[in-house]
Every structure is written in C-alpha cells, then in structure tokens.
Enzyme design. Structure first.
Site, PDB file in Angstrom:
ATOM      1  N   LYS A 159      -5.598   4.925  -3.119  1.00 58.39           N
ATOM      2  CA  LYS A 159      -5.352   6.198  -2.762  1.00 58.39           C
ATOM      3  C   LYS A 159      -6.791   6.982  -2.724  1.00 58.39           C
ATOM      4  O   LYS A 159      -6.655   8.365  -2.865  1.00 58.39           O
ATOM      5  CB  LYS A 159      -4.407   7.229  -3.844  1.00 58.39           C
ATOM      6  CG  LYS A 159      -3.204   6.664  -4.083  1.00 58.39           C
ATOM      7  CD  LYS A 159      -2.316   7.263  -4.839  1.00 58.39           C
ATOM      8  CE  LYS A 159      -1.858   6.500  -6.088  1.00 58.39           C
ATOM      9  NZ  LYS A 159      -1.055   7.235  -6.845  1.00 58.39           N
ATOM     10  N   ASP A 195       3.084   6.449 -12.913  1.00 53.37           N
ATOM     11  CA  ASP A 195       4.211   7.591 -12.666  1.00 53.37           C
ATOM     12  C   ASP A 195       5.415   7.117 -12.221  1.00 53.37           C
ATOM     13  O   ASP A 195       6.319   7.827 -12.616  1.00 53.37           O
ATOM     14  CB  ASP A 195       3.460   8.184 -11.452  1.00 53.37           C
ATOM     15  CG  ASP A 195       3.193   7.485 -10.289  1.00 53.37           C
ATOM     16  OD1 ASP A 195       3.249   6.330 -10.227  1.00 53.37           O
ATOM     17  OD2 ASP A 195       2.963   7.974  -9.298  1.00 53.37           O
TER      18      ASP A 195
END
Length: 452
Positions: A159, A195
């Site tokens: 990311k 997450d």
C-alpha cells in the site's frame, strides 16, 4: 448504463477483464491449493498465500467489559480510538484520525513509529487518560507473521509503504519502544491484529455465525476460522484444546507465483511493473482501490490515442499516473441511467470538457468492467473460504472503501457467490461497524484478562 459491447474499440480492450464461469471456478480451485500450502509446515516456506496464524482462538462472548485503546494503521491515515465495552450492545467509541506526511511512508521506520507514539500521547492527554495504565490493541494492516498475540514480524510492506529497518522486525516492539522513549503515557500493547481479523471479531460480537473477515479498500485481504488441527505453523496445533483459530490468509499475494497469469491482462502487468513492489500482491492489484482507478485511466488513454473517445479533446491530467481515483468509479457508477452528472463533473476535474453522451457512456461501461472483475475475483476468494470451512451458513464481515461506497459492489458479490456456490451454502454479507477499532479493543480485552 450502456453495455461495453456498444463500443467496439473499448470492448476489444476490456474483453480480457471479463471472467468466464469456468475461469472463476478454476480460480477457486487454485486459491484452495495455495491456502493449503500456506497452512502446511512443509510447504509454508514456498507458499505465496502465507496463511499466517493469529493466535486468536476465541470469538467474542458478549461479556467483554472495560476501556481499551486501539490503534488502526493501514494507510496514509491512521486512527487512535478509546473504546468502552460496557454491555452486550453498548460500545462507546471515541476516535481521532491523523494524516501522515508521505515522507513518513518511505523514510526510516523509527521516524514512523515516533510519529505514531506522539499522536498516541496527544490523544491520551486530550482524553485525560495519560495517567492511567491502558491496554492497547494494535491493528496493523500489513503482512505480518505472528509468533504470539503481541508479537508480529513484518514480512513485507504494501500500500505504498516502504519504511527502512522494519521488515523482519517485531512491529509491536518497535512501537512499544517509541512509546517508552517518550515516557509520558502508560500504554501497553497487548495484541496485534490485521484489519481482517478486527473485522471478523467485530462482526462476530453481534452475529455469532460470522466466520470470515474481508477487506476491499486500498488493499484486499481476508481471514477465516480454520480448524486448529490444520494450522501446522502453530506449535500446539496437534494438542490444542481450542478447536479453531483465525487464519490471516494474506490473499493479496495470490498469483505472485504465476498461477493467475491465465486471467491477468496487459494492463495488470503494466500497473505491476510501475508499482513500488513489482511481482508482489498480484491478486490485490487486480481487485483493490489502490489500482482500479489506474486501470480505468490506462484504458481511457489508449482509447484516446486510437481516436475512439474524446475526439479533438485534450487533457494533460488524464496522462498523469494515478490521476484517475478509484472513488471516481463509484461516483460514475452512481449516475442514474441516461444521466451523466457525476461523470461530467469528474471529466471536468480531469480537464476533459465537452465530452459527448456517447463518450460518457463509454467511460461508465469501462468503470463497470473493472469493478465487476474486482467483485468476481473477491467472490472466488470468499467461496473458496466457505468451501474450505465446509460452512453451511456463514456470515462474512466486510470493510473497506470499495465495498462501502461502490453502489453495486454488494450486489455483484451476492450474485457471483450465489452462482459459484450453487446452493451448497447460505451466506450473509455484513458491513463492519468499525472493525479495526472495535475488533482491536475486543481482542485487547481478551488479552488483558489472560495476562491478569
């Protein structure tokens, strides 16, 4: 919305993105094989889908109580949360978001963790909890090999992050040291989680049959409940009295060994080559919000150069890499049939003014092609996990901006999963309510009670 077949030049470019039922079934089979390799002790080292164990055996009971800090780091913004668990249905969350300068994403790891510690300290002082001893659950949404509930080794950045001196290190220890260097708050990190794990745990707090956690946002990943006896990388897998454990698949790397090349397009390969992590996160690059907009932009640019769209219109912005944001796809696909207000506004932002209705219908059809493929690939992944668990009735907790904001993504998942499952299982898709925060607090609660 106009079908892509109405635009011959666009259809030729987009055809390789249109997955057939046979290709989707093959993807399910291939992912299952990769997951089994990740779980196996003898095959884990060469597996690309790592299936990291999380050391989280138990889902919430509903009896969790207390005040806990949660930290959610997974992108250019991160959040600090104060979560109060006071009853089965009463969860109070106070949170604050912090924006990181892009230099922190690629600079020294120490600078990153010092900045996070500073924000944690400021938050605690603002909430008047800086004198209290606060347990913290750390949601760290990058590939991590967990060797304990509070020990996680970063295996690779994703990311857009590329901080030096962090890969191969225990990120809990790095953040704990940064907190202790300041010495102005009493925070103990008691759990690290992904997450996806937070999403699963958060949804299971209310929906007891939740067995999968999914993220479709900037990146994509999923976790699921696996039988502990199959988690061979867990030392106690043969003797544990806990029947199940959450496994963090890290499915974003599916295809890094070439097994997805049969459905990858030339555009996927261009994006991969131009990314900061070539040949990594292959599945994620076909799915997630970090890349979908760029796929649309590349297709539009090629059509412009063929003279098939926006004839005689010029724009410098459309030639800028990453300029077409994935949020534009959601906005364009939210236009009412026959209307192009959102599309026209977005094209205006990109310096394309005076586009015809036909041009805008073509852009809509391209967006639909890219988001449909994304949803089909995610559907393959979810069906693979449902089959792996042999689940007959399974809830799936989902978070991430692509799922949350795209107007048709939920329905695309339902339609494609239903087709692939052929009635073999029931499923329900649940939008997670702050899984990264609530889930981290719930796991911190379990960890803190264990330590006591």
């Amino acid at each position: 919305m106009a079908a892509i077949t109405q635009f011959p030049a666009a259809f030729e470019i987009c055809k390789p993105f249109m997955l057939t039922d046979q290709q989707m079934q093959e993807i399910v089979v291939r992912l299952n094989k990769e997951i089994n390799m990740g779980l196996g002790r003898d095959t884990h080292a060469r597996a690309v889908v790592k299936c990291y164990i999380t050391h989280v055996h138990d889902l919430p009971s509903g009896n969790e109580r207390g005040r806990f800090l949660a930290l959610d780091l997974g992108g250019t913004n991160f959040r600090v949360l104060l979560v109060t668990l006071s009853s089965d249905s009463d969860v109070d969350i106070l949170s604050k978001s912090y924006v990181m300068d892009k230099s922190l994403l690629v600079g020294p790891g120490r600078a990153l963790f010092d900045f996070i510690a500073e924000c944690l300290s400021n938050f605690c002082k603002e909430q008047n909890i800086d004198k209290e001893e606060m347990p913290l659950g750390f949601t760290f949404s990058f590939p991590v090999q967990q060797i304990g509930l509070d020990k996680g080794i970063l295996t690779s950045w994703t990311k857009g992050f590329k901080c030096e001196g962090v890969i191969g290190k225990n990120v809990v220890e790095l953040l704990q040291h940064a907190i202790e260097r300041r010495g102005d708050v009493k925070i103990k990190i008691v759990a690290i989680l992904n997450d996806t794990t937070g999403t699963l745990v958060s949804c299971a707090y209310k929906q007891r049959n939740c067995r999968i956690g999914l993220i479709v946002g900037t990146g994509s990943n999923a976790c699921y409940m696996e039988r502990t006896g199959n988690t061979e990388m867990y030392e106690g897998y043969q003797t544990s009295n806990k029947p199940n454990m959450i496994v963090n698949t890290e499915w974003g790397a599916f295809g890094d060994n070439g097994v997805l090349d049969f459905v990858r397009t030339s555009y996927d390969k261009r994006i991969d080559q131009e990314s900061i992590n070539p040949h990594k996160q292959t599945f994620e690059k076909c799915i997630s919000g970090m890349y979908m907009g760029e796929l649309v932009r590349l297709i539009i640019v090629d059509l412009m150069e063929q003279g098939a769209i926006f004839k005689n219109l010029k724009s410098q912005s459309i030639y800028e890499k990453w300029r077409f944001e994935t949020s534009f796809i959601s906005e364009i696909e939210s236009d009412e049939p026959g209307h192009h207000r959102n599309c026209a506004n977005i094209l205006d932002q990109l310096g394309i003014r005076g586009a015809t209705d036909n041009d805008m219908q073509c852009v809509q059809a391209i967006c639909e092609t890219i988001s449909t493929r994304s949803a089909k690939l995610v559907s393959c992944g979810l069906v693979c996990l449902i089959n792996k668990m042999n689940a007959k009735d399974c809830a799936i907790g989902i978070d991430g901006g692509v799922y949350r904001f795209h107007p048709k993504y939920h329905d695309l998942l339902v339609d494609n999963m239903t087709k692939l499952l052929r009635g073999s299982a029931k499923f329900e898709l649940l939008l997670s309510e702050d899984g990264s925060g609530r889930g981290a607090a719930l796991i911190a609660s379990v960890a803190a009670s264990r330590k006591k």
